[in-house]
Structures are given as structure tokens and as C-alpha cells.
Design a protein around this motif. Structure first.
Motif, short mmCIF file in Angstrom:
data_model
loop_
_atom_site.label_atom_id
_atom_site.label_comp_id
_atom_site.label_asym_id
_atom_site.label_seq_id
_atom_site.Cartn_x
_atom_site.Cartn_y
_atom_site.Cartn_z
N ALA A 1 0.83 -1.27 -0.05
CA ALA A 1 0.08 0.02 -0.08
C ALA A 1 0.83 1.27 0.17
CB ALA A 1 -0.95 0.09 1.23
N ALA A 2 1.81 1.25 0.80
CA ALA A 2 2.96 2.29 0.68
C ALA A 2 3.39 2.79 -0.41
CB ALA A 2 3.96 2.26 1.87
N VAL A 3 3.60 1.73 -1.16
CA VAL A 3 4.30 1.83 -2.72
C VAL A 3 3.45 1.89 -3.86
CG1 VAL A 3 6.72 1.38 -1.87
CG2 VAL A 3 5.15 -0.31 -2.74
N ASP A 4 2.23 1.61 -3.36
CA ASP A 4 1.03 1.89 -4.39
C ASP A 4 1.20 0.60 -5.56
OD1 ASP A 4 -1.36 2.97 -5.50
OD2 ASP A 4 -0.34 4.12 -6.94
N LEU A 5 1.39 -0.57 -4.81
CA LEU A 5 1.28 -1.69 -5.63
C LEU A 5 0.59 -2.65 -5.25
CD1 LEU A 5 5.13 -2.27 -6.10
CD2 LEU A 5 3.85 -1.32 -7.92
N SER A 6 -0.05 -3.51 -6.22
CA SER A 6 -0.74 -4.72 -5.47
C SER A 6 -0.07 -5.89 -4.75
CB SER A 6 -1.48 -5.45 -6.64
OG SER A 6 -0.74 -6.21 -7.51
N LYS A 7 -0.52 -6.70 -4.01
CA LYS A 7 0.44 -7.33 -3.17
C LYS A 7 0.95 -8.41 -4.10
CE LYS A 7 0.46 -10.13 1.06
NZ LYS A 7 -0.36 -10.61 2.24
N PRO A 8 0.39 -9.20 -4.93
CA PRO A 8 0.96 -10.02 -6.02
C PRO A 8 2.04 -9.26 -6.82
CG PRO A 8 -1.43 -10.00 -6.35
CD PRO A 8 -0.96 -8.88 -5.50
N THR A 9 1.88 -7.95 -7.34
CA THR A 9 2.98 -7.28 -7.86
C THR A 9 4.28 -7.29 -6.95
OG1 THR A 9 1.32 -6.24 -9.26
CG2 THR A 9 3.67 -5.14 -9.22
N LEU A 10 4.00 -6.86 -5.62
CA LEU A 10 5.09 -6.70 -4.70
C LEU A 10 5.81 -8.02 -4.63
CD1 LEU A 10 6.58 -4.82 -2.39
CD2 LEU A 10 4.81 -5.70 -0.99
N TYR A 11 5.18 -9.08 -4.65
CA TYR A 11 5.85 -10.27 -4.50
C TYR A 11 6.59 -10.71 -5.78
CZ TYR A 11 3.79 -11.52 -0.27
OH TYR A 11 3.54 -11.70 1.36
N HIS A 12 6.06 -10.00 -6.80
CA HIS A 12 7.10 -10.27 -8.24
C HIS A 12 8.39 -9.60 -8.05
CE1 HIS A 12 8.10 -10.27 -12.47
NE2 HIS A 12 8.30 -8.92 -12.34
N TYR A 13 8.63 -8.60 -7.10
CA TYR A 13 9.81 -8.15 -6.79
C TYR A 13 10.54 -8.56 -5.65
CZ TYR A 13 8.22 -4.70 -10.43
OH TYR A 13 7.88 -4.17 -11.69
N PHE A 14 9.98 -8.86 -4.57
CA PHE A 14 10.40 -9.53 -3.40
C PHE A 14 9.65 -10.66 -2.76
CE2 PHE A 14 12.13 -5.30 -3.87
CZ PHE A 14 13.68 -5.39 -3.37
N ARG A 15 10.34 -11.68 -2.47
CA ARG A 15 9.49 -13.02 -2.16
C ARG A 15 9.02 -12.79 -0.88
NH1 ARG A 15 14.77 -16.60 -3.15
NH2 ARG A 15 15.33 -15.00 -1.42
N ASN A 16 9.68 -12.08 0.18
CA ASN A 16 9.03 -12.03 1.32
C ASN A 16 9.58 -10.47 2.06
OD1 ASN A 16 11.63 -12.92 2.36
ND2 ASN A 16 10.78 -14.67 2.09
N LYS A 17 9.33 -10.51 3.30
CA LYS A 17 9.84 -9.24 4.00
C LYS A 17 11.38 -9.30 4.39
CE LYS A 17 8.06 -8.71 8.24
NZ LYS A 17 7.17 -8.50 9.55
N GLU A 18 11.66 -10.59 4.64
CA GLU A 18 12.97 -10.89 5.10
C GLU A 18 13.71 -10.55 3.86
OE1 GLU A 18 14.88 -14.93 5.86
OE2 GLU A 18 14.77 -14.30 7.64
N GLU A 19 13.45 -10.89 2.74
CA GLU A 19 14.46 -10.54 1.54
C GLU A 19 14.53 -9.00 1.58
OE1 GLU A 19 14.73 -11.13 -3.22
OE2 GLU A 19 12.88 -11.87 -1.99
N LEU A 20 13.41 -8.06 1.66
CA LEU A 20 13.63 -6.78 1.65
C LEU A 20 14.65 -6.20 2.81
CD1 LEU A 20 9.82 -5.92 1.50
CD2 LEU A 20 11.64 -5.04 -0.04
#
Length: 198
Positions: free
Chosen positions: A40-59
Motif C-alpha cells: 500500500a505504501a508504494v502503491d502496488l498490489s500485493k501480487p505485484t510486490l511479490y514479483h519483486y521481493f519474495r518476502n519481508k525478510e528479503e527486503l
């Protein structure tokens, strides 16, 4: 195909997500943050976010790696391009202050969320941190050898005191205050180098 010399859309999007994650981690903590909130903070859908990073730990891992890689690369560049060790040390301290001021959110995460790192990465971060300290100690040693001066404390204590002062600015620097990061960096460096210049 990406334009040569410019980041691809995917790379730019990853950087935007990292900046957003650093901001929200710094405000409410790593554990209290969900991937939904980052999306939500970066204005992406959750599936799109997972396309870039697998999980919170990877971030979180990527944030740590970016800080250490940037810091080490800059330290080595300064050593390679500034022949006088005292001038190189001045540039390195000023850089640490400036970089920390310009990236307060990521440094709050960097210094306050270490316990959330997986053990193997924590070991890697500590090793890279030691390499950065070793660069500084090398410069201090070269300067002292060249001038015949000595410190009242060990080089390790001196370097870690310098780094503590430079890194702590993430806590108190005010972007709306009277000093730009570059000027603050020069001021802090001048103060910290007094024991080597007297």
C-alpha cells in the motif's frame, strides 16, 4: 530492452519498494510491518510486490546489503583516490555523516533491526562492518606512522568512537535545520580529527 546507462523499470521499481520498506520499517518496526502495508505504501498490489521481493525478510536483507556495499565501495574509492591518509580519513568521516543524514530511514533500520537478520547474514554484515573499520584503521595508522604522532587510545577505540559519532546522526539530524548534510559532515570530521591534527 532497457536503455543503456539507465536503470530498467524493474530495477527502478525495486529501488522504490526498498525506499518505501525502509521508511515504514523505520516508523513502526520490522516485526510490526506487513507486506500488505508495504504494498500500500508504494502503491502496488500485493501480487505485484511479490514479483519483486519474495518476502519481508528479503527486503530487510537487501537493505542491509545495500548499505554495506555502498559504504565499502565508497571507502575503497576514497582510499584509492585521496593520497594523503588524513585527507582520506576526513573525506571518509564526512561521507559517513552525509550518507547517514541523507538516508535516515534506512540507517534507523540498519542500526535498530539487526536482531531480525538471519544468523548467516548477520555474520556477513559484521564482517563487512569490520572491513570498513579496517579501512579507517589503516588510514589512521598510515597518518601516525608518517607524522610520528600517537593517540591516547588504541586505533580500534579511536575508529569506533569516530564511527559512533558519525553513525549516530541518524538519531538527531534535522533535515529542516540550519546545516546541510555536506556541511555537517565536514564539521563532524574536523572535530573528530583533532586528536590526529594536534
Amino acid at each position: 530492452m532497457a536503455t543503456r546507462g539507465r536503470p530498467s523499470h524493474a530495477a527502478a521499481q525495486r529501488e522504490r519498494v526498498l525506499a518505501g520498506a525502509a521508511d515504514i520499517f523505520s516508523k513502526q518496526g520490522y516485526r510490526a510491518t506487513s507486506m500488505n502495508e508495504i504494498a500500500a505504501a508504494v502503491d502496488l498490489s500485493k501480487p505485484t510486490l511479490y514479483h519483486y521481493f519474495r518476502n519481508k525478510e528479503e527486503l530487510l536483507i537487501r537493505l542491509y546489503e545495500d548499505v554495506m556495499n555502498e559504504s565499502l565501495a565508497t571507502a575503497r574509492r576514497i582510499v584509492d583516490t585521496v593520497p594523503n591518509p588524513l585527507d582520506a580519513l576526513r573525506d571518509l568521516i564526512a561521507y559517513r555523516v552525509r550518507y547517514t543524514c541523507e538516508n535516515q530511514a534506512i540507517h534507523k533500520v540498519f542500526f535498530e533491526e539487526e536482531e531480525e537478520l538471519p544468523p548467516e547474514l548477520l555474520h556477513s554484515v559484521m564482517e563487512m562492518r569490520k572491513q570498513f573499520e579496517d579501512v579507517m584503521k589503516g588510514l589512521v595508522g598510515q597518518h601516525l606512522d608518517g607524522t610520528g604522532r600517537s593517540l591516547m587510545v588504541s586505533e580500534t577505540v579511536y575508529v569506533n568512537t569516530c564511527l559512533g559519532a558519525a553513525n549516530w546522526v541518524y538519531k538527531w539530524y534535522d533535515p529542516e535545520g540550519p546545516l546541510e548534510p555536506e556541511q555537517l559532515g565536514q564539521d563532524v570530521a574536523s572535530l573528530l580529527l583533532l586528536p590526529l591534527s594536534a
